[in-house]
Every structure is written in structure tokens, then in C-alpha cells.
Motif scaffolding. Structure first.
Motif, PDB file in Angstrom:
ATOM      1  N   VAL A  44      68.927 -10.027  -6.583  1.00 44.74           N
ATOM      2  CA  VAL A  44      70.151  -9.878  -7.375  1.00 44.74           C
ATOM      3  C   VAL A  44      71.338 -10.379  -6.572  1.00 44.74           C
ATOM      4  CG1 VAL A  44      69.230  -7.897  -8.640  1.00 44.74           C
ATOM      5  CG2 VAL A  44      70.641  -7.510  -6.605  1.00 44.74           C
ATOM      6  N   TYR A  45      72.350 -10.857  -7.294  1.00 46.10           N
ATOM      7  CA  TYR A  45      73.627 -11.234  -6.684  1.00 46.10           C
ATOM      8  C   TYR A  45      74.708 -10.334  -7.266  1.00 46.10           C
ATOM      9  CZ  TYR A  45      71.448 -15.706  -5.222  1.00 46.10           C
ATOM     10  OH  TYR A  45      70.646 -16.676  -4.669  1.00 46.10           O
ATOM     11  N   LYS A  46      75.833 -10.336  -6.626  1.00 48.42           N
ATOM     12  CA  LYS A  46      77.003  -9.589  -7.114  1.00 48.42           C
ATOM     13  C   LYS A  46      76.645  -8.144  -7.434  1.00 48.42           C
ATOM     14  CE  LYS A  46      79.640 -13.545  -8.363  1.00 48.42           C
ATOM     15  NZ  LYS A  46      80.061 -14.486  -9.389  1.00 48.42           N
ATOM     16  N   ASN A 105      69.302 -25.089 -15.663  1.00 51.21           N
ATOM     17  CA  ASN A 105      70.251 -24.664 -14.637  1.00 51.21           C
ATOM     18  C   ASN A 105      70.461 -23.164 -14.714  1.00 51.21           C
ATOM     19  OD1 ASN A 105      70.814 -27.127 -13.430  1.00 51.21           O
ATOM     20  ND2 ASN A 105      72.290 -27.677 -15.018  1.00 51.21           N
ATOM     21  N   GLY A 106      70.452 -22.525 -13.563  1.00 49.16           N
ATOM     22  CA  GLY A 106      70.685 -21.081 -13.524  1.00 49.16           C
ATOM     23  C   GLY A 106      69.427 -20.256 -13.678  1.00 49.16           C
ATOM     24  N   ALA A 107      68.267 -20.900 -13.833  1.00 48.26           N
ATOM     25  CA  ALA A 107      67.016 -20.163 -14.047  1.00 48.26           C
ATOM     26  C   ALA A 107      66.580 -19.387 -12.806  1.00 48.26           C
ATOM     27  CB  ALA A 107      65.904 -21.122 -14.471  1.00 48.26           C
ATOM     28  N   GLY A 108      67.021 -19.840 -11.633  1.00 44.09           N
ATOM     29  CA  GLY A 108      66.628 -19.168 -10.392  1.00 44.09           C
ATOM     30  C   GLY A 108      65.786 -20.024  -9.458  1.00 44.09           C
ATOM     31  N   LYS A 109      65.686 -21.304  -9.752  1.00 43.12           N
ATOM     32  CA  LYS A 109      64.832 -22.210  -8.972  1.00 43.12           C
ATOM     33  C   LYS A 109      65.264 -22.281  -7.500  1.00 43.12           C
ATOM     34  CE  LYS A 109      65.701 -25.806 -11.651  1.00 43.12           C
ATOM     35  NZ  LYS A 109      66.661 -25.172 -12.587  1.00 43.12           N
ATOM     36  N   SER A 110      66.543 -22.529  -7.279  1.00 36.56           N
ATOM     37  CA  SER A 110      67.018 -22.663  -5.895  1.00 36.56           C
ATOM     38  C   SER A 110      66.919 -21.335  -5.149  1.00 36.56           C
ATOM     39  CB  SER A 110      68.469 -23.163  -5.866  1.00 36.56           C
ATOM     40  OG  SER A 110      68.532 -24.468  -6.378  1.00 36.56           O
ATOM     41  N   THR A 111      67.195 -20.256  -5.849  1.00 37.45           N
ATOM     42  CA  THR A 111      67.075 -18.933  -5.226  1.00 37.45           C
ATOM     43  C   THR A 111      65.636 -18.718  -4.756  1.00 37.45           C
ATOM     44  OG1 THR A 111      68.850 -18.050  -6.616  1.00 37.45           O
ATOM     45  CG2 THR A 111      67.348 -16.452  -5.621  1.00 37.45           C
ATOM     46  N   LEU A 112      64.683 -19.039  -5.623  1.00 41.66           N
ATOM     47  CA  LEU A 112      63.276 -18.887  -5.262  1.00 41.66           C
ATOM     48  C   LEU A 112      62.931 -19.749  -4.051  1.00 41.66           C
ATOM     49  CD1 LEU A 112      60.453 -17.764  -5.979  1.00 41.66           C
ATOM     50  CD2 LEU A 112      60.097 -19.821  -7.356  1.00 41.66           C
TER      51      LEU A 112
HETATM   52  P1  ADP Z   1      68.799 -22.904 -10.476  1.00 47.17           P
HETATM   53  O1  ADP Z   1      68.512 -23.472  -9.131  1.00 47.17           O
HETATM   54  O2  ADP Z   1      67.581 -22.760 -11.340  1.00 47.17           O
HETATM   55  O3  ADP Z   1      69.884 -23.656 -11.192  1.00 47.17           O
HETATM   56  P2  ADP Z   1      69.967 -20.678  -9.011  1.00 47.17           P
HETATM   57  O4  ADP Z   1      68.891 -20.056  -8.212  1.00 47.17           O
HETATM   58  O5  ADP Z   1      70.908 -21.581  -8.299  1.00 47.17           O
HETATM   59  O6  ADP Z   1      69.326 -21.396 -10.287  1.00 47.17           O
HETATM   60  O7  ADP Z   1      70.824 -19.538  -9.688  1.00 47.17           O
HETATM   61  C1  ADP Z   1      70.250 -18.444 -10.410  1.00 47.17           C
HETATM   62  C2  ADP Z   1      71.364 -17.501 -10.854  1.00 47.17           C
HETATM   63  O8  ADP Z   1      71.963 -16.867  -9.718  1.00 47.17           O
HETATM   64  C3  ADP Z   1      72.515 -18.195 -11.580  1.00 47.17           C
HETATM   65  O9  ADP Z   1      73.006 -17.298 -12.542  1.00 47.17           O
HETATM   66  C4  ADP Z   1      73.531 -18.410 -10.480  1.00 47.17           C
HETATM   67  O10 ADP Z   1      74.831 -18.469 -11.012  1.00 47.17           O
HETATM   68  C5  ADP Z   1      73.336 -17.180  -9.623  1.00 47.17           C
HETATM   69  N1  ADP Z   1      73.634 -17.420  -8.184  1.00 47.17           N
HETATM   70  C6  ADP Z   1      73.001 -18.301  -7.367  1.00 47.17           C
HETATM   71  N2  ADP Z   1      73.479 -18.238  -6.115  1.00 47.17           N
HETATM   72  C7  ADP Z   1      74.442 -17.279  -6.122  1.00 47.17           C
HETATM   73  C8  ADP Z   1      75.298 -16.715  -5.121  1.00 47.17           C
HETATM   74  N3  ADP Z   1      75.262 -17.141  -3.847  1.00 47.17           N
HETATM   75  N4  ADP Z   1      76.153 -15.744  -5.502  1.00 47.17           N
HETATM   76  C9  ADP Z   1      76.192 -15.295  -6.776  1.00 47.17           C
HETATM   77  N5  ADP Z   1      75.405 -15.771  -7.768  1.00 47.17           N
HETATM   78  C10 ADP Z   1      74.534 -16.745  -7.446  1.00 47.17           C
END
Ligand code: ADP
Ligand code: MG
Length: 292
Positions: A12-14, A39-46
Motif C-alpha cells: 500500500v501507498y499513502k 497504467n496504474g495496475a501495479g506492474k512497476s511496484t511488483l
Molecule cells: P504501473 O507500473 O502498472 O503503471 P505502478 O506500480 O506504478 O503501476 O502504480 C500502482 C499504483 O500505485 C498507482 O495507483 C500509482 O499511482 C500508485 N503509486 C506507485 N508508486 C507510488 C508512490 N511512490 N507513492 C504513492 N503512490 C504510488
């Protein structure tokens, strides 16, 4: 056979306001996996969690049964990562950039020299080795970034949107190149462009709002929407109605009529329809276009 297990990852963020990943579980073995989601699915986070650049709130990642946190340096030595956003050292020549990255990864001089020469050849940038990265085209930059991810001969290769911003010709070149280098590695590629992975991925992982929708071969996935993809001819005046009420995956003007391709559970009853063979793009639309 190397194995990467992603187990019950939640992030989770925020302070919980954004759930970027929600109990995500998948096991990867050698081969190409396409991580597909908008976009925003969580790919980069994963990918940041898998590469140990970000801590999860719950769950763990295991490499050959051991926690990557415990493996630490041993894990990094088998890992290659191309992040999505990368400060590209515009003033560095490609050669200097690769030497710099090789030093960070702990290669000695002899190893670095050999590896850099062979990688420049692999990514077809030998002639650009002494040019500054700032002057590179999008495709050249992406290939330079892939090259740095390969410096340590990784067993696991994580590529975050490697084809972002590329024109179709460059996309095809990168795609073929990834397919070539993928042999006996675990390769995870994220994208929101279906055609990037449709034909090279052994498995597609569909990610929607932090949740795993499903993961399977492309063929099995599209079979899930067999009979849900239909084509029908409509009048021009009907187009708005169809666009507002159906997932329209394609439309083709045919004299004064329009042939629309729909992905739907409820095909229109007052039109003559034909069932079409579903594609991964149809499935993408079916999963990610809601409320239809
Ligand atoms: P993707 O790579 O699929 O576009 P992200 O993993 O970048 O998705 O983001 C997933 C969700 O987390 C989005 O809603 C994004 O706005 C949020 N998010 C990503 N990084 C941060 C961060 N450092 N702080 C707050 N919210 C974030
Ligand atoms: Mg991303």
C-alpha cells in the motif's frame, strides 16, 4: 531449474489509501512472462519488490526456496533489472555508462571488458559505443538499458516496459531480441501493449488494480472468451450507440456501413452476427474495459 516464487505480496501507498498490490501470488520458471495491465495496475511496484528495491507490506519473494532478503547479494548477482524510469546519464558515452554499471555490479576489469564488447554486439550498438547517450534514439536507449541489465549474465531478467516510446519497427526489433536472449532465463516483461508479448511469452500474467486476474498461456487465456467476440454490420448512425454500450475492439468502414468487432457477453439480438476468433487484444478489452 531456477524458480522465483512471489507469495502473497501486498503493497500500500499513502498509509493505505492506495493498494498497489493486493495479495499477489505467482511462480516463475525459465521462459518469458508478459506482465500485462493498464497504467496504474501495479506492474512497476511488483517489479520493484521482486528486484528488492522496495519493501512489501505483506508476503515474500523466494528464489529457489530462499527468501531474497536473506540471499541479499547472492540474489543481486543473478538479477538483471531494467527499471521503467531511468536517469540516463546523457553526458556519458555508452561505453562509459556500461563500464560504470559493470563496476556497480562488481565485475572486474577483464570480465567487464569482455562482457561489454559482447553485449554491444548483441544489442547491435558497437558502432555507437563512443557516442553520448543524450543523442541516442528511443530504441537505442532502450537497447543500452537492456545491455546494462545483462552485464552480470542474470538468471532472472526483469524489464519494465522495455518498448515504451518506441516506434513499431523498434518494438519488433526489441521483441525479437528479448526472445533470443531469453533462453534458460526467467524473463518478466511488463507492458500495456498486447502485441509486445502476445507471441513471445510462454505465459501472460494479467494484473488489474493490484490483483492477479489470471495467468496462463495466451491460447488458454483467449479460449476464456471463445464465443464472446462477434462481428456485425451496422449503420453509421448506430455507431455511437455501439460505442457507448459495447466493447468495440475494432471497426472497419465498408462503403456506407460499418463492420464492428465486439467483445461481449450479450451480443446484439437485432443484428446478424458472426462469431470471430478471439485474440489477446480482445481479452485485454474484455478484462480492462469495465461496465459493459
Ligand atoms: P504501473 O507500473 O502498472 O503503471 P505502478 O506500480 O506504478 O503501476 O502504480 C500502482 C499504483 O500505485 C498507482 O495507483 C500509482 O499511482 C500508485 N503509486 C506507485 N508508486 C507510488 C508512490 N511512490 N507513492 C504513492 N503512490 C504510488
Ligand atoms: Mg509502471
Amino acid at each position: 531449474m531456477p524458480k522465483l516464487e512471489v507469495k502473497g505480496i501486498t503493497k500500500v501507498y499513502k498509509k493505505g489509501a492506495i493498494k498497489a498490490l493486493d495479495d499477489f501470488t505467482v511462480t516463475l520458471t525459465p521462459g518469458v512472462y508478459g506482465l500485462l495491465g493498464p497504467n496504474g495496475a501495479g506492474k512497476s511496484t511488483l517489479m520493484n519488490i521482486i528486484t528488492d528495491n522496495l519493501n512489501s507490506d505483506k508476503g515474500e519473494v523466494l528464489y529457489d526456496g530462499e527468501s531474497i532478503k536473506k540471499l541479499c547479494k547472492d540474489y543481486r548477482s543473478v538479477l538483471g533489472y531494467m527499471p521503467q524510469q531511468q536517469g540516463l546519464y546523457d553526458d556519458f558515452t555508452l561505453n562509459r555508462f556500461l563500464w560504470y554499471m559493470a563496476a556497480l555490479k562488481g565485475l572486474n576489469k577483464k570480465e567487464a571488458k569482455e562482457k561489454i564488447a559482447s553485449l554491444l554486439d548483441t544489442v547491435n550498438l558497437t558502432n555507437a559505443a563512443h557516442k553520448k547517450l543524450g543523442g541516442f534514439s528511443g530504441g537505442m536507449k532502450q537497447r543500452a538499458l537492456i545491455a546494462q541489465a545483462l552485464l552480470n549474465d542474470p538468471k532472472i531478467l526483469i524489464l519494465d516496459e522495455p518498448t515504451a516510446g518506441l516506434d513499431p519497427k523498434e518494438r519488433i526489433r526489441i521483441r525479437n531480441f528479448i526472445s533470443e536472449i531469453a533462453e534458460d532465463k526467467i524473463v518478466l516483461i511488463s507492458t500495456h501493449v498486447v502485441s509486445d508479448i502476445e507471441f513471445i511469452a510462454k505465459e501472460i500474467i494479467l494484473l488489474k488494480q493490484g490483483k492477479l486476474v489470471s495467468h496462463d498461456t495466451c491460447q488458454n487465456l483467449v479460449n476464456e472468451i471463445a464465443n464472446k467476440v462477434v462481428e456485425t454490420e451496422i449503420e453509421k448512425e448506430e455507431l455511437k450507440y455501439f460505442q457507448d454500450n459495447y466493447r468495440v475492439s475494432n471497426l472497419c468502414h465498408n462503403d456506407d456501413k460499418i463492420v464492428v468487432r465486439l467483445v461481449t457477453d450479450n451480443p446484439p439480438e437485432n443484428h446478424k452476427i458472426t462469431i470471430a476468433n478471439p485474440t489477446l487484444e480482445d481479452l485485454y478489452l474484455y478484462i480492462f474495459e469495465q461496465g459493459m
